[in-house]
Motif scaffolding. Sequence first.
Motif, mmCIF file in Angstrom:
data_model
loop_
_atom_site.group_PDB
_atom_site.id
_atom_site.type_symbol
_atom_site.label_atom_id
_atom_site.label_comp_id
_atom_site.label_asym_id
_atom_site.label_seq_id
_atom_site.Cartn_x
_atom_site.Cartn_y
_atom_site.Cartn_z
ATOM 1 N N HIS A 204 63.716 7.454 124.480
ATOM 2 C CA HIS A 204 62.992 7.187 125.725
ATOM 3 C C HIS A 204 62.459 5.755 125.658
ATOM 4 N N VAL A 216 61.530 18.297 127.385
ATOM 5 C CA VAL A 216 61.551 18.169 128.844
ATOM 6 C C VAL A 216 62.115 19.407 129.533
ATOM 7 N N LEU A 232 54.577 20.146 132.399
ATOM 8 C CA LEU A 232 55.610 19.387 133.085
ATOM 9 C C LEU A 232 55.867 19.988 134.458
ATOM 10 N N MET A 236 61.307 19.409 137.261
ATOM 11 C CA MET A 236 61.961 18.704 136.163
ATOM 12 C C MET A 236 62.683 19.691 135.246
ATOM 13 N N TYR A 254 61.023 14.894 140.977
ATOM 14 C CA TYR A 254 60.002 15.494 140.126
ATOM 15 C C TYR A 254 58.892 14.481 139.903
ATOM 16 N N PHE A 256 56.620 12.944 136.797
ATOM 17 C CA PHE A 256 56.560 12.898 135.337
ATOM 18 C C PHE A 256 55.105 12.980 134.888
ATOM 19 N N ARG A 262 59.409 10.711 141.075
ATOM 20 C CA ARG A 262 60.659 10.053 140.728
ATOM 21 C C ARG A 262 61.871 10.796 141.281
ATOM 22 N N THR A 282 66.441 7.791 136.034
ATOM 23 C CA THR A 282 65.376 8.065 136.995
ATOM 24 C C THR A 282 64.861 6.784 137.613
#
Length: 283
Positions: A204, A216, A232, A236, A254, A256, A262, A282
Amino acid sequence: MFHTLQARLTAALVVLVLVALSLLGAASYWQAKNALERSVDETALAMAENYAAQLQNFTDEAVLRLDDLANTPVMRAGDNSAAMAALLAETRDRLKIFETMSYIRANGQATRPDGSSTDLSSRPYFKKVLDLKKPYVSDMLLSVTTGKISVVISVPILNADGSVKAMVTGTMSLDKLQSMMQGIHFKESGYAFVSDAEGVLLAHPKRPELVGKLNVAQKEVKPELQLPAKELDERMIQLFKSAMEKNEAVRGLYTFVDGIDRIAVYKPVELAGGQRWMFMVTA
């Protein structure tokens, strides 16, 4: 009276014109907005497909290099530990793909580039290659040798009857994957990240400290991660599950853990041995 009626008709006509212009402006706005959204979607989908292919090539190249090594006379013979250690060291230094390499016999006894030996028979990737009898990319692990989060890529050397005689392995740090993700940009603030098939982050570019820690595909966020959100976004999670189940790119929205809404595209990546990663872009 005639002038009064004419004024009223003129006023009504002006109102109608203004209403028509407003409706036309609104229609044009929504048409432009939808066209922009379609353009973003198409661009994101194209990027996901392109970079997912590059990610697959990233691991496929490592498999091919190991396969070349496995088919050398020295490795196929497997009876000269000093020569094998020297060839492992030369290949590691020349390719600069793997942090360390090994030749592992069918009983789990391994020869390393420095000439040392060790027992790797308990390693899950070793057992998996014995079972599959074909190349395999391991689950994420912490390398005992380097102390880095890594994957081990293994290629078997087969006997004439198809059984596994030995295997050559290369341990690849996920630092290389992290560098690859840092070079991907989408729109003004978009980026890409990668997880394993279970949802655990492998790379990431914005939050490297979450690699190996954030899942995730799970709603609950571990308290020790000290993120602004304790859970979360369900959207997502569903995007991840949908992409995995369909085994194709899916698009969605979604929020984050940073609270930013995003647009994202999720694309599964096929790896050697039936493993899969998830590539996500994203914006």
